[in-house]
Design an enzyme around this catalytic site. Structure first.
Site, mmCIF file in Angstrom:
data_model
loop_
_atom_site.group_PDB
_atom_site.id
_atom_site.type_symbol
_atom_site.label_atom_id
_atom_site.label_comp_id
_atom_site.label_asym_id
_atom_site.label_seq_id
_atom_site.Cartn_x
_atom_site.Cartn_y
_atom_site.Cartn_z
ATOM 1 N N GLY A 1 0.790 -1.223 0.092
ATOM 2 C CA GLY A 1 -0.105 0.014 -0.025
ATOM 3 C C GLY A 1 0.694 1.306 0.113
ATOM 4 N N ILE B 1 0.917 6.099 4.467
ATOM 5 C CA ILE B 1 1.169 5.549 5.911
ATOM 6 C C ILE B 1 1.995 4.311 5.566
ATOM 7 N N ASP C 1 -2.714 -6.990 -6.954
ATOM 8 C CA ASP C 1 -3.757 -6.353 -6.828
ATOM 9 C C ASP C 1 -5.042 -7.445 -6.031
ATOM 10 N N ALA D 1 -12.847 3.177 -1.405
ATOM 11 C CA ALA D 1 -14.337 3.228 -1.741
ATOM 12 C C ALA D 1 -14.546 4.323 -2.636
ATOM 13 N N TYR E 1 -17.635 9.269 6.517
ATOM 14 C CA TYR E 1 -16.923 7.804 6.353
ATOM 15 C C TYR E 1 -17.816 7.011 5.797
ATOM 16 N N LYS F 1 -14.587 -0.665 7.815
ATOM 17 C CA LYS F 1 -13.543 -1.159 8.807
ATOM 18 C C LYS F 1 -14.035 -1.607 10.003
ATOM 19 N N ARG G 1 -2.969 13.502 6.275
ATOM 20 C CA ARG G 1 -3.016 13.951 4.732
ATOM 21 C C ARG G 1 -2.483 13.042 3.563
ATOM 22 N N LEU H 1 -2.741 10.565 -0.150
ATOM 23 C CA LEU H 1 -3.493 10.537 -1.600
ATOM 24 C C LEU H 1 -4.962 10.085 -1.455
ATOM 25 N N SER H 2 -5.164 9.040 -0.598
ATOM 26 C CA SER H 2 -6.575 8.694 -0.164
ATOM 27 C C SER H 2 -7.251 9.760 0.372
HETATM 28 P P1 NDP Z 1 -2.752 6.010 0.311
HETATM 29 O O1 NDP Z 1 -3.441 6.278 -0.774
HETATM 30 O O2 NDP Z 1 -1.208 6.495 0.455
HETATM 31 O O3 NDP Z 1 -2.557 4.334 0.182
HETATM 32 C C1 NDP Z 1 -3.901 3.548 -0.011
HETATM 33 C C2 NDP Z 1 -3.313 2.558 -0.748
HETATM 34 O O4 NDP Z 1 -4.244 1.423 -1.073
HETATM 35 C C3 NDP Z 1 -2.697 2.740 -1.997
HETATM 36 O O5 NDP Z 1 -1.218 2.406 -2.052
HETATM 37 C C4 NDP Z 1 -3.298 1.797 -3.187
HETATM 38 O O6 NDP Z 1 -2.478 1.043 -4.002
HETATM 39 C C5 NDP Z 1 -3.962 0.682 -2.034
HETATM 40 N N1 NDP Z 1 -5.098 0.041 -2.862
HETATM 41 C C6 NDP Z 1 -6.163 0.447 -3.397
HETATM 42 N N2 NDP Z 1 -6.893 -0.480 -3.941
HETATM 43 C C7 NDP Z 1 -5.998 -1.586 -3.891
HETATM 44 C C8 NDP Z 1 -5.904 -2.828 -4.556
HETATM 45 N N3 NDP Z 1 -7.004 -3.171 -5.494
HETATM 46 N N4 NDP Z 1 -5.150 -3.875 -4.382
HETATM 47 C C9 NDP Z 1 -3.906 -3.431 -3.874
HETATM 48 N N5 NDP Z 1 -3.783 -2.253 -3.111
HETATM 49 C C10 NDP Z 1 -4.726 -1.287 -3.302
HETATM 50 O O7 NDP Z 1 -3.445 6.142 1.591
HETATM 51 P P2 NDP Z 1 -3.229 5.830 3.227
HETATM 52 O O8 NDP Z 1 -1.799 5.858 3.542
HETATM 53 O O9 NDP Z 1 -3.934 7.139 3.802
HETATM 54 O O10 NDP Z 1 -3.970 4.637 3.498
HETATM 55 C C11 NDP Z 1 -3.556 3.499 4.013
HETATM 56 C C12 NDP Z 1 -4.351 2.741 5.078
HETATM 57 O O11 NDP Z 1 -4.491 3.690 6.142
HETATM 58 C C13 NDP Z 1 -5.932 2.556 4.500
HETATM 59 O O12 NDP Z 1 -6.243 1.279 4.959
HETATM 60 C C14 NDP Z 1 -6.680 3.707 5.070
HETATM 61 O O13 NDP Z 1 -8.084 3.283 5.366
HETATM 62 C C15 NDP Z 1 -5.802 3.747 6.544
HETATM 63 N N6 NDP Z 1 -6.114 5.100 7.467
HETATM 64 C C16 NDP Z 1 -5.952 6.146 6.746
HETATM 65 C C17 NDP Z 1 -6.170 7.366 7.591
HETATM 66 C C18 NDP Z 1 -5.604 8.668 7.093
HETATM 67 O O14 NDP Z 1 -6.114 9.547 7.745
HETATM 68 N N7 NDP Z 1 -5.164 8.632 6.005
HETATM 69 C C19 NDP Z 1 -6.375 7.168 8.847
HETATM 70 C C20 NDP Z 1 -6.803 5.988 9.238
HETATM 71 C C21 NDP Z 1 -6.578 4.610 8.566
HETATM 72 P P3 NDP Z 1 -2.167 1.722 -5.263
HETATM 73 O O15 NDP Z 1 -1.331 3.020 -4.845
HETATM 74 O O16 NDP Z 1 -1.084 0.628 -5.837
HETATM 75 O O17 NDP Z 1 -2.981 1.921 -5.966
HETATM 76 C C1 N5H Z 2 -14.319 10.939 7.911
HETATM 77 C C2 N5H Z 2 -13.330 11.192 6.946
HETATM 78 C C3 N5H Z 2 -13.298 11.847 5.734
HETATM 79 C C4 N5H Z 2 -14.183 11.242 4.736
HETATM 80 C C5 N5H Z 2 -14.040 9.759 4.128
HETATM 81 C C6 N5H Z 2 -12.620 9.398 3.636
HETATM 82 C C7 N5H Z 2 -12.512 7.896 3.306
HETATM 83 C C8 N5H Z 2 -11.335 7.707 2.983
HETATM 84 C C9 N5H Z 2 -10.857 6.166 2.694
HETATM 85 C C10 N5H Z 2 -10.780 5.672 1.433
HETATM 86 C C11 N5H Z 2 -9.579 4.716 1.247
HETATM 87 C C12 N5H Z 2 -10.263 6.909 0.247
HETATM 88 C C13 N5H Z 2 -10.589 6.193 -1.130
HETATM 89 O O1 N5H Z 2 -10.990 5.340 -1.673
HETATM 90 C C14 N5H Z 2 -10.417 7.560 -2.170
HETATM 91 C C15 N5H Z 2 -10.795 7.015 -3.805
HETATM 92 O O2 N5H Z 2 -12.100 6.935 -3.908
HETATM 93 C C16 N5H Z 2 -9.834 7.867 -4.609
HETATM 94 N N1 N5H Z 2 -8.466 8.071 -4.464
HETATM 95 C C17 N5H Z 2 -7.925 7.290 -5.181
HETATM 96 O O3 N5H Z 2 -8.367 6.183 -6.113
HETATM 97 C C18 N5H Z 2 -6.070 7.439 -4.851
HETATM 98 C C19 N5H Z 2 -5.535 7.847 -6.418
HETATM 99 C C20 N5H Z 2 -5.924 6.001 -4.554
HETATM 100 C C21 N5H Z 2 -4.548 5.791 -4.448
HETATM 101 O O4 N5H Z 2 -6.445 5.889 -3.263
HETATM 102 C C22 N5H Z 2 -6.741 4.368 -2.813
HETATM 103 N N2 N5H Z 2 -7.379 4.329 -1.768
HETATM 104 O O5 N5H Z 2 -6.468 3.454 -3.642
HETATM 105 C C23 N5H Z 2 -11.881 10.126 7.361
HETATM 106 C C24 N5H Z 2 -10.572 10.862 7.355
HETATM 107 C C25 N5H Z 2 -10.860 11.715 8.615
HETATM 108 C C26 N5H Z 2 -9.468 10.002 7.804
HETATM 109 C C27 N5H Z 2 -9.101 8.958 6.625
HETATM 110 C C28 N5H Z 2 -8.572 9.580 5.106
HETATM 111 C C29 N5H Z 2 -9.261 7.615 6.750
HETATM 112 C C30 N5H Z 2 -8.965 6.552 5.722
HETATM 113 O O6 N5H Z 2 -9.340 5.289 6.022
HETATM 114 O O7 N5H Z 2 -8.150 6.811 4.972
#
Ligand code: NDP
Ligand code: N5H
Length: 257
Positions: free
Chosen positions: A14, A21, A67, A98, A158, A165, A195, A197-198
């Site tokens: 990830g 993270i 994947d 999501a 969320y 989760k 903060r 990318l997600s």
């Molecule tokens: P990033 O966007 O950096 O990481 C999300 C990762 O999910 C990406 O590396 C992406 O891979 C991977 N991913 C999505 N779809 C797939 C798939 N089909 N197969 C493999 N990998 C996949 O965000 P974060 O570091 O924030 O997120 C990491 C974790 O931390 C998540 O579980 C998130 O819910 C959790 N989290 C984040 C918080 C936050 O505030 N940021 C707070 C609490 C929990 P790729 O880049 O290769 O597409």
């Molecule tokens: C209450 C909140 C804020 C609202 C909800 C945020 C949820 C975030 C989690 C998911 C994983 C974000 C997500 O799937 C984004 C995608 O739809 C679009 N982004 C992408 O496709 C990028 C390019 C790729 C790299 O991202 C992924 N995931 O593959 C929650 C926040 C306060 C905390 C937070 C941000 C939680 C969390 O779980 O990440």
């Protein structure tokens, strides 16, 4: 007791970029002396992950595309890892997804497809990777996943990810029970908002961070490094008596009523 990770190998899933993270976890494990294996969802992230890993001095990392929605790809990935390194000592699962439209408005409007997609990538992926990875942990090991407070209580926007989760948290506990007899511990870190990318493009993220700064016991947000160091604890022998646990790395925010 020696808590160095010298001679140990960990899979980090990830890393999307330097804000991920997963990258904070990779750096902590690297500093503790571990060898790292990175997986990424598709080739779009291959070069960025390789470029980042290059910055880790003396690290001889390995890279695999994986994947997590594809069972065959998950089992092939761990078969290749077994062939290339043999034993691994742990896994960091930092994966969630999501649809954007499901992360706003009301949860009641979640579509069947959106619900299943979020659960598939964000929860079932832990089960399928744990099954594939555990047999490689022949000397015992640790699995850590990333969760969020929105799985324990309702957090605005969320929505479906909170339900996913909750499923991830329960999966973590059932996996801890199944894999404990093989010396494999399974735990979760509930991170405060960071903060990444997600989180990008999510409306109101600034106000979420501001609320944490104003109200969390530590009166600040947390960093990827702080999550990384807690993952190091959970993946090392420092936490050898801990499994099925959720550690909140959130400046204490979760204790507030
Ligand atoms: P990033 O966007 O950096 O990481 C999300 C990762 O999910 C990406 O590396 C992406 O891979 C991977 N991913 C999505 N779809 C797939 C798939 N089909 N197969 C493999 N990998 C996949 O965000 P974060 O570091 O924030 O997120 C990491 C974790 O931390 C998540 O579980 C998130 O819910 C959790 N989290 C984040 C918080 C936050 O505030 N940021 C707070 C609490 C929990 P790729 O880049 O290769 O597409
Ligand atoms: C209450 C909140 C804020 C609202 C909800 C945020 C949820 C975030 C989690 C998911 C994983 C974000 C997500 O799937 C984004 C995608 O739809 C679009 N982004 C992408 O496709 C990028 C390019 C790729 C790299 O991202 C992924 N995931 O593959 C929650 C926040 C306060 C905390 C937070 C941000 C939680 C969390 O779980 O990440």
């Amino acid at each position: 007791m020696n808590f160095s990770l010298e001679g140990r190998t960990y899979v980090v899933m990830g890393v999307a970029n330097k804000r991920s993270i997963a990258w904070g976890i990779a750096r902590s494990l690297h500093e503790a002396g571990a060898r790292l294996i990175f997986t990424y969802a598709n080739d779009r992230f291959e070069q960025p992950v390789k470029d980042l890993a290059e910055t880790l001095e003396g690290q001889n990392a390995l890279f695999y595309e994986c994947d997590v929605t594809n069972d065959q790809e998950v089992s092939n990935t761990f078969a290749k890892i077994k062939q290339d390194v043999g034993t691994i000592h742990g896994l960091a699962h930092c994966i969630a997804f999501a649809n954007k439209e499901d992360l706003q408005g009301e949860f009641v409007d979640t579509s069947r497809d959106g619900f299943l997609l979020a659960h598939n990538i964000s929860s079932y992926s832990l089960v399928v990777t744990a099954k594939a990875a555990a047999p490689l942990m022949t000397e015992g090991g640790g699995i850590v996943t990333l969760t969020y407070l929105g799985g324990e209580r309702v957090v605005k926007n969320y929505n479906v990810m909170g339900v996913a989760k909750a499923s991830l948290d329960a999966s973590m506990k059932y996996l801890a029970n199944d894999l404990g007899k093989h010396g494999v511990r399974v735990n979760a870190i509930s991170a405060g908002p960071i903060r990444t990318l997600s989180a990008k493009g999510i409306g109101d993220f600034n106000s979420v961070l501001k609320k944490i700064e104003e109200e969390a016991p530590l009166r600040r947000t947390i960093t990827q490094e702080e999550v990384g160091d807690s993952a190091y604890y959970l993946l090392s022998d420092l936490s050898r008596g801990v499994t099925g646990e959720i550690i909140h790395v959130d400046a204490g925010y979760n204790i507030l009523g």
